[in-house]
Design a protein around this motif. Structure first.
Motif, short mmCIF file in Angstrom:
data_model
loop_
_atom_site.label_atom_id
_atom_site.label_comp_id
_atom_site.label_asym_id
_atom_site.label_seq_id
_atom_site.Cartn_x
_atom_site.Cartn_y
_atom_site.Cartn_z
N LYS A 123 -3.21 0.55 -9.86
CA LYS A 123 -4.46 1.08 -9.35
C LYS A 123 -5.02 0.23 -8.21
N SER A 124 -4.72 -1.06 -8.23
CA SER A 124 -5.16 -1.94 -7.15
C SER A 124 -4.20 -3.11 -7.02
N VAL A 125 -4.33 -3.84 -5.94
CA VAL A 125 -3.48 -5.02 -5.72
C VAL A 125 -3.66 -6.03 -6.84
N PHE A 126 -4.86 -6.08 -7.40
CA PHE A 126 -5.14 -7.08 -8.44
C PHE A 126 -4.39 -6.80 -9.73
N ASP A 127 -3.84 -5.58 -9.90
CA ASP A 127 -2.99 -5.28 -11.05
C ASP A 127 -1.63 -5.95 -10.95
N VAL A 128 -1.23 -6.32 -9.72
CA VAL A 128 0.15 -6.77 -9.51
C VAL A 128 0.23 -8.11 -8.78
N LYS A 129 -0.91 -8.68 -8.35
CA LYS A 129 -0.85 -9.88 -7.51
C LYS A 129 -0.22 -11.06 -8.23
N LYS A 130 -0.24 -11.09 -9.58
CA LYS A 130 0.36 -12.20 -10.33
C LYS A 130 1.87 -12.27 -10.11
N ASP A 131 2.49 -11.18 -9.70
CA ASP A 131 3.93 -11.15 -9.48
C ASP A 131 4.33 -11.63 -8.08
N PHE A 132 3.33 -11.95 -7.25
CA PHE A 132 3.60 -12.37 -5.88
C PHE A 132 2.96 -13.73 -5.62
N LYS A 133 3.53 -14.46 -4.68
CA LYS A 133 3.02 -15.79 -4.32
C LYS A 133 2.23 -15.70 -3.01
N SER A 134 1.43 -16.71 -2.76
CA SER A 134 0.65 -16.76 -1.52
C SER A 134 1.51 -17.24 -0.35
N LEU A 135 1.14 -16.76 0.82
CA LEU A 135 1.68 -17.28 2.08
C LEU A 135 0.64 -18.23 2.67
N GLN A 136 1.09 -19.11 3.51
CA GLN A 136 0.18 -19.98 4.25
C GLN A 136 0.60 -19.97 5.72
N LEU A 137 -0.39 -19.87 6.58
CA LEU A 137 -0.16 -19.94 8.02
C LEU A 137 -0.75 -21.26 8.49
N PRO A 187 -3.31 -14.94 0.41
CA PRO A 187 -2.95 -14.55 -0.95
C PRO A 187 -2.37 -13.15 -0.97
N PRO A 188 -1.78 -12.72 -2.09
CA PRO A 188 -1.13 -11.40 -2.14
C PRO A 188 -2.03 -10.25 -1.69
N GLU A 189 -3.32 -10.32 -2.01
CA GLU A 189 -4.21 -9.22 -1.62
C GLU A 189 -4.41 -9.17 -0.11
N ASN A 190 -3.95 -10.20 0.62
CA ASN A 190 -4.03 -10.20 2.08
C ASN A 190 -2.72 -9.83 2.75
N TYR A 191 -1.75 -9.38 1.93
CA TYR A 191 -0.54 -8.84 2.55
C TYR A 191 0.07 -7.67 1.78
N LEU A 192 -0.58 -7.23 0.70
CA LEU A 192 -0.07 -6.11 -0.09
C LEU A 192 -1.03 -4.93 -0.06
N VAL A 193 -0.48 -3.73 -0.21
CA VAL A 193 -1.25 -2.49 -0.29
C VAL A 193 -0.76 -1.70 -1.51
N VAL A 194 -1.68 -1.15 -2.28
CA VAL A 194 -1.31 -0.20 -3.33
C VAL A 194 -1.59 1.19 -2.79
N THR A 195 -0.57 2.04 -2.76
CA THR A 195 -0.68 3.36 -2.15
C THR A 195 -1.19 4.39 -3.16
N LYS A 196 -1.44 5.58 -2.65
CA LYS A 196 -1.91 6.67 -3.51
C LYS A 196 -0.86 7.08 -4.53
N ASN A 197 0.38 6.67 -4.32
CA ASN A 197 1.45 6.95 -5.28
C ASN A 197 1.55 5.90 -6.38
N GLY A 198 0.67 4.88 -6.31
CA GLY A 198 0.68 3.85 -7.35
C GLY A 198 1.74 2.79 -7.14
N ASN A 199 2.34 2.76 -5.94
CA ASN A 199 3.31 1.72 -5.62
C ASN A 199 2.63 0.58 -4.88
#
Length: 422
Positions: free
Chosen positions: A329-343, A354-366
């Motif tokens: 439903k949102s990035v926060f449902d899945v962010k634990k499976d991803f690591k942060s990037l640093q620039l 952090p993952p919420e700054n490079y991931l999108v959850v689509t209307k298809n739930g992916n």
């Protein structure tokens, strides 16, 4: 650059070309337009605007600007990656999109003449075909990397701005009256905005014009919320006094963009082993774009650490997506499976991604990667786009030639948001 096209947004501006031989639908202006008078304000202040929109599914953040006399509202896509502000314009319109408000209707006495310094600035350093078709007007054609374009003429009209010092000002500002837009597959397609707000570094930028008239300093900032909306400000009296990470603004080798120079990418605090790359900050880009080498390094690093519960899947929204055991439903449902990037910019300035700054959850739930391969989009440089700038105030300080950022929630009103920044 901005608006709707490949993966939700126009790619950054690649040039402004004068269409010297085009006979415009306007009749010649009876007299040259005068340079707008300097504001009588004794001191500069800031103007603050609420934003609408999001990274997905809208694909951009936009602001309401009140333009004309009487003032009428228009939705403008906020774009720090290009200079020229323009509206879809009934001059009459040759090819325009369906937009939220009636097309802007100019009058002949609003035309900016060819000899005006802003017209000269707009055309300078471009193709050799840079002569005005008529001395009474300043023609322009902007082309974008996804083959979208806007053709029109410069006009001047009043903008209604409410400043933080409670002053109401109505400066006369120059912008593009675009009467021939080619966007997407069909120029008649519905658009969510009426035009574009150009906030780049050039003198034709609205911010530069406000500075020239003594209304605000040449500083802007935006705070884009992951939940949609946020705020935009012109001027420097909303800039936090501490905890901002500042880096010098350098001249980009790719054009007149906001760039901090070279940056190095890390994934989960580990170097990706790639050559430092030049980056630009561009609110006109929905997603972040890296050239082939850093993009492939990021994809490999992310895939290498993914849970086996995530399966790669095709989704029309973005090129690289995964599905879970149930729809997200949102990035926060899945962010634990991803690591942060640093620039890491310069020697030690860090932007956490952090993952919420490079991931999108689509209307298809992916869940999909919102970092894209710039080489596939035929971009020649690396872009930090909206997705990576969410939930942090990003400041473009042209007075001191520096860029800054400070993390904080952007999901509330400007006044309450400011309480989360020192």
């Amino acid at each position: 650059m901005a608006a709707a096209a490949r993966w939700g947004r126009w790619a950054p501006i690649v040039g402004v070309l004068l269409l010297a031989l085009l006979m415009l639908p306007f009749a010649p202006a009876p007299a040259s337009a005068a340079t707008p008078a300097r504001s009588p304000l004794s001191s500069a202040s800031s103007a603050v605007f609420l934003l609408s929109g999001d990274v997905y599914p809208v694909g951009h953040y936009y602001v309401t600007m009140n333009i004309g006399d009487p003032a009428k509202p228009y939705f403008l896509d906020v774009d720090t990656g290009s200079d020229l502000t323009w509206l879809q314009c009934d001059a009459p319109c040759q090819s325009c999109n369906k937009v939220p408000h009636p097309w802007y209707r100019p009058t002949k006495n609003k035309l900016v003449p060819c000899a005006n310094s802003l017209c000269t600035a707009l055309h300078s350093g471009l193709s050799s075909n840079n002569k005005c078709a008529s001395q009474q007007q300043c023609d322009y054609q902007i082309k974008y990397t996804d083959k979208a374009s806007s053709l029109g003429v410069l006009v001047t009209d009043s903008f209604s701005l409410l400043l933080r010092n409670k002053s109401n000002v109505r400066p006369s500002l120059s912008f593009g009256c675009g009467y021939d837009q080619q966007v997407g597959k069909n120029g008649a397609a519905q658009a969510t905005t009426d035009g574009l707000l150009g906030l780049g570094r050039g003198s034709v930028s609205l911010l530069s014009q406000l500075k020239q008239q003594g209304i605000t300093k040449n500083v802007l900032g935006h705070c884009l919320s992951t939940s949609g909306g946020g705020f935009l400000f012109f001027g420097d009296d909303m800039v936090p006094t501490s905890r901002v990470t500042w880096v010098p603004m350098v001249k980009s080798s790719s054009g007149n963009y906001y760039s901090p120079g070279s940056a190095t990418l890390y994934f989960d605090r580990r170097s990706l082993g790639i050559t430092p790359m030049e980056v630009v900050f561009d609110s006109g880009s929905t997603y972040t774009y890296f050239s082939a080498q850093p993009y492939q390094a990021i994809v490999s690093a992310i895939k290498g650490g993914l849970s086996k519960s995530l399966k790669q899947v095709t989704d029309p929204s973005l090129p690289l997506c995964w599905k879970g055991q149930k729809a997200f439903k949102s990035v926060f449902d899945v962010k634990k499976d991803f690591k942060s990037l640093q620039l890491i910019i310069g020697k030690n300035a860090a932007m956490e991604i952090p993952p919420e700054n490079y991931l999108v959850v689509t209307k298809n739930g992916n869940v999909c990667l919102g970092i894209l391969d710039g080489s596939a989009a035929k971009l020649k440089f690396n872009i930090i786009g909206d997705i990576t700038m969410q939930d942090q105030m990003v400041i473009y300080d042209n007075e001191r030639a520096q860029l800054g950022w400070i993390r904080g929630s952007c999901s509330r009103s400007p006044k309450s948001i400011m309480s989360s920044f020192p």
